[in-house]
Design a protein around this motif. Structure first.
Motif, mmCIF file in Angstrom:
data_model
loop_
_atom_site.group_PDB
_atom_site.id
_atom_site.type_symbol
_atom_site.label_atom_id
_atom_site.label_comp_id
_atom_site.label_asym_id
_atom_site.label_seq_id
_atom_site.Cartn_x
_atom_site.Cartn_y
_atom_site.Cartn_z
ATOM 1 N N GLY A 14 10.277 -4.924 6.573
ATOM 2 C CA GLY A 14 9.960 -6.296 5.868
ATOM 3 C C GLY A 14 11.443 -7.069 7.106
ATOM 4 N N PRO A 15 11.102 -8.387 7.662
ATOM 5 C CA PRO A 15 9.676 -8.771 7.435
ATOM 6 C C PRO A 15 8.019 -6.891 8.334
ATOM 7 C CG PRO A 15 10.906 -9.622 8.456
ATOM 8 C CD PRO A 15 12.126 -8.777 8.082
ATOM 9 N N SER A 16 7.811 -7.025 7.934
ATOM 10 C CA SER A 16 6.299 -6.535 8.612
ATOM 11 C C SER A 16 5.740 -7.172 9.646
ATOM 12 C CB SER A 16 5.069 -5.898 6.980
ATOM 13 O OG SER A 16 4.622 -6.796 6.810
ATOM 14 N N MET A 18 3.111 -9.638 12.063
ATOM 15 C CA MET A 18 2.004 -10.388 10.945
ATOM 16 C C MET A 18 0.537 -10.396 12.082
ATOM 17 S SD MET A 18 4.611 -13.785 9.798
ATOM 18 C CE MET A 18 5.652 -12.804 11.318
ATOM 19 N N ASN A 65 12.422 -16.203 -0.452
ATOM 20 C CA ASN A 65 12.241 -14.828 -0.180
ATOM 21 C C ASN A 65 12.211 -13.901 -2.607
ATOM 22 O OD1 ASN A 65 14.781 -14.480 -1.794
ATOM 23 N ND2 ASN A 65 15.530 -14.730 0.598
ATOM 24 N N SER A 196 6.125 -11.830 -0.013
ATOM 25 C CA SER A 196 4.979 -11.957 1.293
ATOM 26 C C SER A 196 5.448 -11.358 2.299
ATOM 27 C CB SER A 196 4.732 -13.223 1.076
ATOM 28 O OG SER A 196 5.996 -14.326 1.705
ATOM 29 N N GLN A 197 6.190 -10.736 2.585
ATOM 30 C CA GLN A 197 6.942 -10.421 3.843
ATOM 31 C C GLN A 197 6.338 -9.051 3.806
ATOM 32 O OE1 GLN A 197 9.161 -11.200 1.796
ATOM 33 N NE2 GLN A 197 11.293 -10.396 2.302
ATOM 34 N N LYS A 198 5.821 -8.061 3.492
ATOM 35 C CA LYS A 198 5.918 -6.887 3.516
ATOM 36 C C LYS A 198 4.263 -6.438 3.466
ATOM 37 C CE LYS A 198 10.842 -6.770 1.700
ATOM 38 N NZ LYS A 198 11.438 -5.816 1.707
ATOM 39 N N PRO A 203 4.685 -14.269 6.671
ATOM 40 C CA PRO A 203 6.612 -14.316 6.908
ATOM 41 C C PRO A 203 6.397 -14.668 5.806
ATOM 42 C CG PRO A 203 4.885 -16.133 8.254
ATOM 43 C CD PRO A 203 3.931 -15.315 7.184
ATOM 44 N N PRO A 204 7.922 -14.245 5.467
ATOM 45 C CA PRO A 204 9.416 -14.032 4.580
ATOM 46 C C PRO A 204 9.420 -15.406 4.272
ATOM 47 C CG PRO A 204 10.510 -13.742 6.355
ATOM 48 C CD PRO A 204 8.955 -13.385 6.733
ATOM 49 N N HIS A 252 2.966 -21.116 4.998
ATOM 50 C CA HIS A 252 2.454 -19.557 4.288
ATOM 51 C C HIS A 252 1.246 -20.093 3.231
ATOM 52 C CE1 HIS A 252 6.978 -19.858 5.382
ATOM 53 N NE2 HIS A 252 7.303 -18.606 4.609
#
Ligand SMILES: *Cc1c(COP(=O)(O)O)cnc(C)c1O
Length: 399
Positions: A14-16, A18, A65, A196-198, A203-204, A252
């Protein structure tokens, strides 16, 4: 010669990665934040978030975050002076407990080390030692991203029930929501936080807090809830802006909408979990084979306590930094650094690396990471056991 040109793969936890569709969904002019498409879309995002969390409870969305989600959750249920029990299986369990301390709670920590899951018996004992029920909350991480330990959430709930203790069960699923199975309601989780980011492939920048009616009762008694963290207007808004206590995180939300559609309506949550399980097994099989000769070793020997989202690997201080650098410079792959695995000899956790296999990942990406790790081991003269890539391919080849 470098073979790094081509699409870079950030294989950190993470961030993973997208999906292009998530990125494209965000590529638009700012929408009207008062009427029309955006408020309509949020009306659909809320129930879909609950579907991912497997809850009929409530959700509050924060522009922030994972740390924001941590603080938001604590701020709503703990008052200064309240007691809490922080269960720790790596850096993130400690981080959340320390945040509760900073908010004025008296936090007792149970530390299970860096290579073992939470022991429910110890949780039961700690709660039995509190007959007056002064402990208001138990905090735990489902997957600790530093160690890659996956804890048995239902077993912790069973231990709390066995002790007859009414504390809230607060769970961090930031690393693993939509990767490792989570049944928030069935497992008796009162508050769950994620970002949100994993696993959510966005995006984070979004922190999510889910909570049930027991947590709503606790919120009603809390004395230090602040306007910005208050989950009440965010989860039961009269006006659209109250969802976010201000301007919506517009782009987002478009990205998240697309990701939720991919997870829930196209692949399906059960299939998403199954894909993560399979890809994780491929990573483990390769690491175990490499480890039969040479320094490489999985942080966790017991498969049943390993996350399907991230894998923490020990390789030694001599090789860790060199291997990570080799992969970035020569293969276009960046692995995660060790986190919270420091020792007096290795204060920076350089002896470890982590592979993120969360979210938008498939067999060719995971086999690619594994293949390039082996190329790196070979290029750097690090000894390793045979058969790793065959073992990983075999896993991917069988349904
Ligand atoms: C990533 C992560 C966090 C922190 O999230 P940020 O977005 O970096 O604040 C907390 N807990 C776990 C388990 C995580 O994986």
């Amino acid at each position: 010669m470098s073979l790094a040109n081509g699409r870079h793969y950030l294989a950190i936890p993470g961030p993973s990665v997208m999906p292009d569709r998530v990125l494209q969904a965000m590529h638009r002019a700012a929408p009207n934040i008062y009427f029309g498409a955006l408020p309509d879309m949020v009306e659909g995002i809320v129930p879909d978030l609950k579907r991912v969390a497997r809850t009929e409870g409530h959700v509050a969305i924060y522009t922030g975050n994972g740390h924001s989600a941590w603080e938001a959750a604590l701020n709503n249920v703990l008052s200064p002076g309240d007691k809490a029990l922080g269960l720790c299986t790596g850096r993130f369990g400690h981080g959340w407990a320390e945040m509760a301390t900073r908010l004025g709670a008296q936090v007792e920590k149970l530390d299970f080390g860096r290579q073992a899951p939470i022991d429910p018996d110890q949780v039961e004992q700690a709660l039995r030692a509190d007959p007056n029920h002064t402990i208001k909350a138990v905090t735990m991480v489902q997957v600790d991203t530093a160690t890659s330990v996956r804890n048995d959430v239902a077993a912790v709930r069973a231990a709390m029930d066995a002790a007859g203790h009414p504390a809230l069960l607060m769970l961090d699923c930031i690393a693993c929501l939509a990767c490792d199975r989570l049944e928030m309601d069935a497992w008796g989780v009162d508050v769950m936080v994620t970002g949100s980011q994993k696993g959510l492939m966005t995006p984070p920048g979004l922190g999510l807090v889910f909570f049930n009616d027991r947590a709503v009762e606790a919120r009603a008694k809390a004395t230090a809830v602040t306007a910005h963290w208050d989950w009440k207007p965010r989860s039961t808004p009269d006006l659209f802006y109250q969802y976010f206590n201000g301007t919506a995180p517009t782009h987002h939300l478009y990205g998240l909408r697309e990701a939720l559609t991919m997870i829930l309506d196209e692949e399906g949550l059960e299939a998403v979990w199954a894909r993560h399980a399979k890809l994780a097994q491929a990573v483990w099989a390769a690491c175990e084979a490499w480890g039969t000769d040479g320094p490489l070793a999985l942080n966790l020997t017991d498969q049943s306590v390993r996350s399907h989202a991230v894998t923490c690997v020990h390789i030694g201080m001599d090789h860790g930094p060199k291997l990570r650098a080799w992969l970035t410079e020569n293969a276009g792959v960046t692995l995660g650094i060790g986190l919270g695995m420091d020792t007096p000899e290795d204060p920076e956790s350089l002896a470890y690396f982590r592979i993120g296999h969360m979210g938008h990942v498939n067999a060719h990406m995971v086999l690619g990471v594994l293949g390039t790790i082996q190329a790196g081991l070979r290029a750097l003269g690090v000894p390793y056991g045979p058969g790793a890539l065959d073992a990983a391919a075999d896993i991917c080849a069988t349904a």
